[in-house]
Design a protein around this motif. Structure first.
Motif, PDB file in Angstrom:
ATOM      1  N   UNK A 133     -16.578 -33.529 -85.155  1.00  0.00           N
ATOM      2  CA  UNK A 133     -15.296 -33.618 -85.838  1.00  0.00           C
ATOM      3  C   UNK A 133     -14.220 -34.254 -84.990  1.00  0.00           C
ATOM      4  N   UNK A 134     -14.231 -33.955 -83.674  1.00  0.00           N
ATOM      5  CA  UNK A 134     -13.244 -34.534 -82.766  1.00  0.00           C
ATOM      6  C   UNK A 134     -13.353 -36.065 -82.749  1.00  0.00           C
ATOM      7  N   UNK A 135     -14.582 -36.581 -82.638  1.00  0.00           N
ATOM      8  CA  UNK A 135     -14.794 -38.028 -82.583  1.00  0.00           C
ATOM      9  C   UNK A 135     -14.412 -38.685 -83.905  1.00  0.00           C
ATOM     10  N   UNK A 136     -14.890 -38.095 -85.013  1.00  0.00           N
ATOM     11  CA  UNK A 136     -14.663 -38.699 -86.321  1.00  0.00           C
ATOM     12  C   UNK A 136     -13.183 -38.684 -86.681  1.00  0.00           C
ATOM     13  N   UNK A 178     -16.671 -39.707 -76.688  1.00  0.00           N
ATOM     14  CA  UNK A 178     -17.206 -39.773 -78.040  1.00  0.00           C
ATOM     15  C   UNK A 178     -18.529 -39.014 -78.088  1.00  0.00           C
ATOM     16  N   UNK A 179     -18.881 -38.544 -79.279  1.00  0.00           N
ATOM     17  CA  UNK A 179     -20.186 -37.921 -79.456  1.00  0.00           C
ATOM     18  C   UNK A 179     -20.071 -36.527 -80.032  1.00  0.00           C
ATOM     19  N   UNK A 180     -21.117 -35.736 -79.835  1.00  0.00           N
ATOM     20  CA  UNK A 180     -21.136 -34.343 -80.269  1.00  0.00           C
ATOM     21  C   UNK A 180     -21.012 -33.458 -79.039  1.00  0.00           C
ATOM     22  N   UNK A 198     -15.541 -23.758 -88.512  1.00  0.00           N
ATOM     23  CA  UNK A 198     -15.012 -24.805 -87.631  1.00  0.00           C
ATOM     24  C   UNK A 198     -13.568 -25.106 -88.004  1.00  0.00           C
ATOM     25  N   UNK A 199     -12.778 -25.457 -86.995  1.00  0.00           N
ATOM     26  CA  UNK A 199     -11.342 -25.647 -87.181  1.00  0.00           C
ATOM     27  C   UNK A 199     -10.901 -26.901 -86.446  1.00  0.00           C
TER      28      UNK A 199
END
Length: 464
Positions: free
Chosen positions: A145-148, A310-312, A387-388
């Protein structure tokens, strides 16, 4: 891209796990707009802004002769990735039900293997929330979510002043006192930290392998639950009201959110089966493991030395949901305080890096499919994933003439009957949830979340 030159690069381990024979996890993002959407403008943004963000957006996932997965860059036909549904004409001209059903339908659809793993849906029909909406569906192997969201934010600009950077709310909790202890005085704490980490890791390992949550009103135990139809809904709350509770309890916004969700879950279970409120029930809370929580630009995320790559980059926290008794039924804030205590202890637990090491070892000795199965069972053995994400505090626009009214997201493909997400934007917190259709009553669950928040605020105003 030049069609004569083949470019490929390896898929990250988590990317492999999330696109395997046992798991296929996606993110569904919704961006509500104040005006109708110009399709040609969106096509231009996709071509000139979205695709260049990361090579993964113009790549398919392939398997080489050794069984290793790679991203292979391909020519992208944008029209194949943009969907524009046609809804029937209705008298009141509000398409909430059609919109919700459309979300539920595309949630089950799988991505074609021969095309990049994303699609965008343009909904040019008004709902009670907005004049139109863009739906972004991206496979989780593209990033977390952070990357997207970080990539999405790079496409947005502030409405009040496009030249200024986006503003994000602070997530810090109120601190009660300075931490000025000496190393010697902290020794018992450090010993306790190690012991708790070992215990947390042991419990996490058991939950991922042997200890399965019992069937309850929020967990069907259906082995094929990730293939079952889902109902997707959301509810909106005022962020200032949540912050008032946060300040009075001296916790974080995330603590309040988790407490509200936990209490809502128990209220729903109580309404469906009174005895289930004391059943041991576990939540997986997703935690960003980067060295910073602040969003970075796409260029910074792609830097090999970035503190927010970037990534998971996330981990799961196994959090037991407090039981509902006659006592804490009338004291809902106890759920916030209990959630805060558990999360504070586990956030920096050694179990988090130890779980990462374990997953790497499973992949090394048994292969990526075995590691994916371990992740699958970690999800399946619990009852809910939460998730938040943090969104802009000020209003943004996708283009100068397309102001955004609301942003929220969902997680798709988890082998659970219930998944919950939350996202802040412009002083509101949108809580979304996907439920197994025919098993969980989505509207009753929504009512329980609203009731939970209402009781939290009422008790906080009464007692503080």
């Amino acid at each position: 891209m030049n069609g004569h030159e083949e470019v490929s690069f390896p898929v990250s381990p988590i990317g492999e796990y999330f696109n395997s024979s046992v798991l296929s996890i996606s993110v569904l993002g919704v961006m509500e707009t104040e005006v109708a959407i110009d399709v040609s403008q969106i096509m231009s943004i996709i071509k000139n802004t979205f695709l260049p963000i990361n090579m993964r957006y113009s790549s398919t996932m392939i398997v080489d002769k050794e069984g290793h997965k790679h991203w292979k860059q391909v020519e992208v036909n944008i029209k194949e990735h943009v969907k524009i549904p046609i809804f029937p004409t209705i008298s009141d001209n509000l398409y909430d039900n059609y919109f919700d059903e459309y979300l539920s339908r595309i949630a089950l659809e799988q991505f074609p293997e021969n095309k990049p793993l994303w699609e965008i849906h343009i909904i040019n029909y008004p709902t009670s929330n907005a004049a139109a909406a863009l739906i972004f569906k991206l496979h989780h192997s593209l990033g977390d979510g952070y990357s997207i969201l970080g990539a999405l934010y790079s496409c947005l600009q502030r409405v009040d002043n496009p030249s200024l950077p986006l503003i994000f709310p602070s997530s810090k909790k109120v601190e009660s006192k300075a931490n000025d202890k000496t190393i010697l005085s902290r020794l018992p704490h450090n010993v306790s930290l190690v012991m708790n980490g070992v215990l947390d890791f042991g419990w996490s390992l058991l939950k991922s392998t042997k200890m399965v949550d019992k069937e309850t009103p929020i967990r069907s135990g259906n082995e094929d639950v990730r293939f079952q139809p889902v109902t997707i809904l959301n509810v909106s709350f005022c962020l200032d009201s949540i912050k008032e509770v946060k300040d009075k309890l001296r916790v974080s916004v995330n603590d309040v959110l988790i407490g509200v969700i936990f209490f809502a879950i128990r209220l729903y279970m109580r309404s469906m089966n009174h005895e289930s409120v004391k059943t041991k029930t576990t939540a997986l809370v997703l935690l960003n493991t980067r060295n910073t929580r602040a969003y970075r630009s796409v260029q910074e995320m792609l830097d090999t030395n970035s503190d927010a790559p970037w990534g998971n980059r996330f981990s799961f926290l196994h959090i037991p949901i407090p039981e509902l008794s006659d006592t804490n039924y009338s004291k809902p804030l106890d759920f916030v305080l209990e959630a805060s205590k558990i999360i504070k202890r586990k956030r920096y637990s050694l179990a988090i890096p130890m779980n990462g090491v374990l997953l790497d070892l499973v992949k090394k000795f048994k292969g990526p499919e075995a590691a994916a199965r371990y992740l699958h069972d970690t999800l399946k053995n619990t009852s809910v994933t939460i998730s938040h994400m943090v969104g802009p505090a000020n209003q943004v626009a996708l283009a100068s003439n397309l102001p955004v009214k609301g942003i929220y997201f969902y997680s798709l493909g988890s082998p659970q009957s219930l998944t919950i997400t939350a996202m802040s934007y412009m002083g509101r917190l949108r809580v979304g949830f996907g439920v197994e259709r025919g098993f969980i009553d989505a509207h009753q669950f929504k009512s329980c979340i609203e009731n939970s928040m209402e009781q939290m605020i009422k008790e906080a105003n009464k007692n503080f």
